[in-house]
Design a protein around this motif. Sequence first.
Motif, PDB file in Angstrom:
ATOM      1  N   PRO A   1       2.421  -8.169  -6.071  1.00 58.45           N
ATOM      2  CA  PRO A   1       1.007  -8.116  -5.686  1.00 58.45           C
ATOM      3  C   PRO A   1       0.520  -6.673  -5.638  1.00 58.45           C
ATOM      4  CG  PRO A   1       2.250  -9.568  -4.234  1.00 58.45           C
ATOM      5  CD  PRO A   1       3.249  -8.848  -5.070  1.00 58.45           C
ATOM      6  N   CYS A   2      -0.639  -6.412  -6.230  1.00 59.06           N
ATOM      7  CA  CYS A   2      -1.205  -5.064  -6.271  1.00 59.06           C
ATOM      8  C   CYS A   2      -2.456  -5.034  -5.405  1.00 59.06           C
ATOM      9  CB  CYS A   2      -1.542  -4.676  -7.711  1.00 59.06           C
ATOM     10  SG  CYS A   2      -2.059  -2.961  -7.904  1.00 59.06           S
ATOM     11  N   HIS A   3      -2.602  -3.992  -4.587  1.00 59.43           N
ATOM     12  CA  HIS A   3      -3.692  -3.894  -3.624  1.00 59.43           C
ATOM     13  C   HIS A   3      -4.686  -2.822  -4.071  1.00 59.43           C
ATOM     14  CE1 HIS A   3      -1.249  -6.357  -0.864  1.00 59.43           C
ATOM     15  NE2 HIS A   3      -0.236  -5.667  -1.371  1.00 59.43           N
ATOM     16  N   PRO A   4      -5.968  -3.022  -3.782  1.00 60.85           N
ATOM     17  CA  PRO A   4      -6.975  -2.068  -4.265  1.00 60.85           C
ATOM     18  C   PRO A   4      -6.901  -0.701  -3.584  1.00 60.85           C
ATOM     19  CG  PRO A   4      -7.988  -3.795  -2.923  1.00 60.85           C
ATOM     20  CD  PRO A   4      -6.583  -4.216  -3.168  1.00 60.85           C
ATOM     21  N   THR A   5      -6.561  -0.646  -2.309  1.00 58.41           N
ATOM     22  CA  THR A   5      -6.457   0.625  -1.586  1.00 58.41           C
ATOM     23  C   THR A   5      -5.266   0.575  -0.635  1.00 58.41           C
ATOM     24  OG1 THR A   5      -7.798   0.019   0.337  1.00 58.41           O
ATOM     25  CG2 THR A   5      -8.981   0.848  -1.612  1.00 58.41           C
ATOM     26  N   VAL A   6      -4.899   1.739  -0.145  1.00 60.55           N
ATOM     27  CA  VAL A   6      -3.817   1.812   0.837  1.00 60.55           C
ATOM     28  C   VAL A   6      -4.198   1.054   2.103  1.00 60.55           C
ATOM     29  CG1 VAL A   6      -2.434   3.369   2.254  1.00 60.55           C
ATOM     30  CG2 VAL A   6      -2.994   4.005  -0.091  1.00 60.55           C
ATOM     31  N   ALA A   7      -5.472   1.057   2.452  1.00 65.00           N
ATOM     32  CA  ALA A   7      -5.932   0.364   3.663  1.00 65.00           C
ATOM     33  C   ALA A   7      -5.726  -1.139   3.570  1.00 65.00           C
ATOM     34  CB  ALA A   7      -7.410   0.681   3.908  1.00 65.00           C
ATOM     35  N   ASP A   8      -5.588  -1.659   2.350  1.00 63.29           N
ATOM     36  CA  ASP A   8      -5.417  -3.105   2.163  1.00 63.29           C
ATOM     37  C   ASP A   8      -3.955  -3.541   2.176  1.00 63.29           C
ATOM     38  OD1 ASP A   8      -8.223  -3.711   1.741  1.00 63.29           O
ATOM     39  OD2 ASP A   8      -8.004  -2.617  -0.152  1.00 63.29           O
ATOM     40  N   LEU A   9      -3.038  -2.601   2.356  1.00 61.96           N
ATOM     41  CA  LEU A   9      -1.624  -2.954   2.342  1.00 61.96           C
ATOM     42  C   LEU A   9      -1.263  -3.805   3.559  1.00 61.96           C
ATOM     43  CD1 LEU A   9      -0.005   0.435   1.231  1.00 61.96           C
ATOM     44  CD2 LEU A   9      -0.374  -1.616  -0.164  1.00 61.96           C
ATOM     45  N   PRO A  10      -0.260  -4.655   3.437  1.00 62.25           N
ATOM     46  CA  PRO A  10       0.130  -5.522   4.557  1.00 62.25           C
ATOM     47  C   PRO A  10       0.884  -4.790   5.658  1.00 62.25           C
ATOM     48  CG  PRO A  10       1.574  -5.895   2.689  1.00 62.25           C
ATOM     49  CD  PRO A  10       0.492  -4.982   2.206  1.00 62.25           C
ATOM     50  N   GLU A  11       1.265  -3.535   5.444  1.00 60.91           N
ATOM     51  CA  GLU A  11       1.982  -2.769   6.454  1.00 60.91           C
ATOM     52  C   GLU A  11       1.699  -1.289   6.263  1.00 60.91           C
ATOM     53  OE1 GLU A  11       6.243  -2.624   6.048  1.00 60.91           O
ATOM     54  OE2 GLU A  11       6.137  -3.048   3.885  1.00 60.91           O
ATOM     55  N   THR A  12       1.971  -0.512   7.298  1.00 63.52           N
ATOM     56  CA  THR A  12       1.875   0.942   7.191  1.00 63.52           C
ATOM     57  C   THR A  12       3.124   1.460   6.508  1.00 63.52           C
ATOM     58  OG1 THR A  12       0.542   1.103   9.201  1.00 63.52           O
ATOM     59  CG2 THR A  12       1.669   3.106   8.478  1.00 63.52           C
ATOM     60  N   VAL A  13       2.937   2.180   5.420  1.00 65.93           N
ATOM     61  CA  VAL A  13       4.095   2.617   4.640  1.00 65.93           C
ATOM     62  C   VAL A  13       4.564   3.990   5.106  1.00 65.93           C
ATOM     63  CG1 VAL A  13       3.438   1.261   2.626  1.00 65.93           C
ATOM     64  CG2 VAL A  13       2.632   3.623   2.827  1.00 65.93           C
ATOM     65  N   ASP A  14       5.839   4.263   4.868  1.00 66.65           N
ATOM     66  CA  ASP A  14       6.408   5.577   5.193  1.00 66.65           C
ATOM     67  C   ASP A  14       6.035   6.620   4.152  1.00 66.65           C
ATOM     68  OD1 ASP A  14       7.801   4.638   7.464  1.00 66.65           O
ATOM     69  OD2 ASP A  14       9.423   3.885   6.190  1.00 66.65           O
ATOM     70  N   LEU A  15       5.966   6.196   2.882  1.00 66.13           N
ATOM     71  CA  LEU A  15       5.800   7.138   1.781  1.00 66.13           C
ATOM     72  C   LEU A  15       4.802   6.588   0.776  1.00 66.13           C
ATOM     73  CD1 LEU A  15       6.773   9.636   0.066  1.00 66.13           C
ATOM     74  CD2 LEU A  15       8.553   8.118  -0.864  1.00 66.13           C
ATOM     75  N   ALA A  16       3.881   7.461   0.352  1.00 60.73           N
ATOM     76  CA  ALA A  16       2.941   7.104  -0.709  1.00 60.73           C
ATOM     77  C   ALA A  16       3.140   8.052  -1.881  1.00 60.73           C
ATOM     78  CB  ALA A  16       1.500   7.185  -0.213  1.00 60.73           C
ATOM     79  N   VAL A  17       3.360   7.486  -3.054  1.00 58.26           N
ATOM     80  CA  VAL A  17       3.508   8.278  -4.272  1.00 58.26           C
ATOM     81  C   VAL A  17       2.196   8.192  -5.040  1.00 58.26           C
ATOM     82  CG1 VAL A  17       4.835   8.606  -6.372  1.00 58.26           C
ATOM     83  CG2 VAL A  17       5.963   7.759  -4.317  1.00 58.26           C
ATOM     84  N   LEU A  18       1.579   9.352  -5.248  1.00 58.29           N
ATOM     85  CA  LEU A  18       0.226   9.404  -5.803  1.00 58.29           C
ATOM     86  C   LEU A  18       0.276   9.712  -7.290  1.00 58.29           C
ATOM     87  CD1 LEU A  18      -1.485  11.447  -2.930  1.00 58.29           C
ATOM     88  CD2 LEU A  18      -0.964   8.995  -3.041  1.00 58.29           C
ATOM     89  N   LEU A  19      -0.003   8.690  -8.113  1.00 61.61           N
ATOM     90  CA  LEU A  19      -0.023   8.857  -9.566  1.00 61.61           C
ATOM     91  C   LEU A  19      -1.464   8.939 -10.039  1.00 61.61           C
ATOM     92  CD1 LEU A  19       2.741   6.256 -10.548  1.00 61.61           C
ATOM     93  CD2 LEU A  19       2.988   8.627  -9.802  1.00 61.61           C
ATOM     94  N   VAL A  20      -2.258   9.745  -9.372  1.00 60.90           N
ATOM     95  CA  VAL A  20      -3.682   9.892  -9.692  1.00 60.90           C
ATOM     96  C   VAL A  20      -3.964  11.346 -10.026  1.00 60.90           C
ATOM     97  CG1 VAL A  20      -4.407   7.932  -8.289  1.00 60.90           C
ATOM     98  CG2 VAL A  20      -4.226  10.193  -7.249  1.00 60.90           C
ATOM     99  N   ALA A  21      -4.952  11.568 -10.867  1.00 60.84           N
ATOM    100  CA  ALA A  21      -5.276  12.915 -11.322  1.00 60.84           C
ATOM    101  C   ALA A  21      -5.787  13.791 -10.197  1.00 60.84           C
ATOM    102  CB  ALA A  21      -6.307  12.848 -12.450  1.00 60.84           C
ATOM    103  N   ASP A  22      -6.554  13.204  -9.264  1.00 59.21           N
ATOM    104  CA  ASP A  22      -7.085  13.968  -8.134  1.00 59.21           C
ATOM    105  C   ASP A  22      -6.636  13.305  -6.844  1.00 59.21           C
ATOM    106  OD1 ASP A  22      -8.413  15.539  -6.350  1.00 59.21           O
ATOM    107  OD2 ASP A  22     -10.436  14.922  -6.942  1.00 59.21           O
ATOM    108  N   PRO A  23      -5.625  13.832  -6.200  1.00 61.48           N
ATOM    109  CA  PRO A  23      -5.112  13.194  -4.983  1.00 61.48           C
ATOM    110  C   PRO A  23      -5.993  13.420  -3.758  1.00 61.48           C
ATOM    111  CG  PRO A  23      -3.854  15.171  -5.473  1.00 61.48           C
ATOM    112  CD  PRO A  23      -4.801  14.987  -6.612  1.00 61.48           C
TER     113      PRO A  23
END
Length: 758
Positions: free
Chosen positions: A124-146
Amino acid sequence: MLGSTHGTLTTHSRPARVVACGEHRPTTVHGTSDPAGSGGPRPDGGAAAAPAAADPDVSGRPLHAPVPDLDRFFRPESVAVVGASDTEGRPNTGITRQLIAWAERVGARLHPVNPGRDQVFGRPCHPTVADLPETVDLAVLLVADPLPVIGQLADTGVKFAVAFASGFAETGEDGAAAQARLAEAVAGSGLRLLGPNTNLNAFEEFRDDLDGPAIALITQSGHQGRPVFALQELGIRLSHWAPTGNEADLETADFLSYFASRPEVGAIAAYVEGLKDGRSFLLAADRAARNKVPVVVVKVGRTETGARTAASHTGKLTGADAVVDAALRQFGVIRVDGLDELQDTAALLARAKKPAAEGVAVYSISGGTGAHFADLATAAGLTLPTLGAAKQAELHQWIPDYLNVANPIDNGGHPVGDWRGPKIIDAILADPDIGVLICPITGPFPPMSDKLAQDLVDAAERTDKLVCVVWGSPVGTEDAYRRTLLGSSRVATFRTFANCVTAVRAYLDHHRFTAGYRSPFDDAPRVLSPSARKARALLRPGRQLSEHAAKQLLRAYGIRVPREQLVTSAAAAVRAASQVGYPVVLKGSGPELAHKTELGLVQIGLTSASQVRDAYRELTDIARYEDLPLDGVLVCQMIERGVEMVVGVTPDPLFGPTVTVGLGGVLVEVLQDTAVGVPPFGEDHARAMLRGLRGRALLDGVRGMPPADTDALVETVLRVQRMALELDGGLAELDINPLVVLPRGQGAVALDALAICH
């Protein structure tokens, strides 16, 4: 134990920012770090990192840095991949696939994040970090402008993020401004950021079938860490890899502190292009030294000139790399030049036990090989003690009498068909003066070299002493090398003489250093001395002080200067000379004068009133003709000849004020024989600075000269250090040249001084 995979040292395209062991019990990576910096005992029994006071030193710099809790970075329970993709042919797809495999290996739950997808690789893919089912320890940002994502991560309580995007400080002013905005967004958010301009090295597949103390790796260029990472193929364990990138937030010092507190880490290897903050790095290196964890570093930038506009001698002599080099040595960090040296030295230090003695024995099947290696080892500062008569007689039971066994030991050909070979090796290792046995094998010569390799491996299993082998074959496919030597965790195997010598020297130096290490931060001054108040009143912002005013600055800190008076007439000069006592020296004194001897503004050895009167007129005439403003003429006591030294203070953009000591006088810039100390340091290090001078023998007394008062010289260096710390921000540069060191017990006198204020 260790083979060498040679690499080529290149300068990464990213510019440098700002400026520039004992045996460890293996454990898993899981555990808690020491976020409060309490310095509790290491589970392996290593030395505890004693707590440093939280208050700053007198210069305002911190004396303590907490260890970041990076456990959930390296071993997260949950991970978000922002910008995840499964579209074939897109770069993010390959990265997403690698991160999924890594998360499965470390047991982490992975959540793809991408507003344009419902699923990624069946997840399952979520539109934003705020929509995740849990608070994550680590976020890996594969975006041009973080930058836009940082606020979302902080709002949802994410602990760590990795920004892969490039186009920041490595690209110029605009990129640097973008990186500054990124750093500002992270600061105070509770989020810690790795990068930008980093890579996937932290998420590599590490071998989990290797045991023993591990190497933890830090690199600012991912490619430059590959040779060290490849050591796993030779049986050397790696526990972590931190690719720090542009260091907008997390920096080399953070990982150094963390790794130095990990019980499974036997050594830390690092490739560094630029240090973000000098004090932070020193505090991290101090933690490693307290914990007796060796740190081996390739620091690029040796060829930087470190040029700066400076009127003082020390300002001209102290380049940026000289300061970095001094700082590394001061805190026991081992600096090497090549990536092959980095891997070989780190591997040896990670796994070798504490030396039983510092003596090195060289055992070879060729007298020429032994002599060659002995030359290299001795030139590098290793000690090859001559074996005693009884030990030589013992060896001659199995080695022909016509062969030299004094050290190096020439066996004339290692015995193959009987028990003599092991007897020889055991006898050498049994000598109490020998702590390291090195056997250089310049090329395979079976069956002799095969039997020799096996006997060395067997002997290493029977001793706690270090056994090293140099396997010089360019092929490296021989069974004696691949199976016998590399299959042993007790033998250190090298491919070159030079790397072996470098690593063994570093091994002995490290254990000698940590055995007597006392953190300078424990004793750093925290309260301003009464001298500081007096001295600050003498400073003139933005100006160079006159010699007379500069010497008053020295007096405020108890540094001895000659008797002298400042006069403004010839008659006053004559009266002053009679009070100071003949013979005297006359000098022009003014706020913008430097190098007065070259200007003709110094007259020495004056023994009468008429000479003083004439000298006064001559000095003032020169000043008038050259349009040099004087505030008067100094009439100074003439000091009997001693050893002329220079002591100075020079600012460094990374480390703050630095202290230089060396051979002084008019040839100071020609001799360039100086040592640099980075405050804080104590008396032991001040004496070590003197020992490092090429002209050190002058202080010991040469050609009938008495020994100089080195105690007084050391005291002067420490007083200058205190001045540098307390006047930091007010005093830009200080140059005492010459500081005449008189015979033992008579002190040291500053004959001239130059001071420049901020």
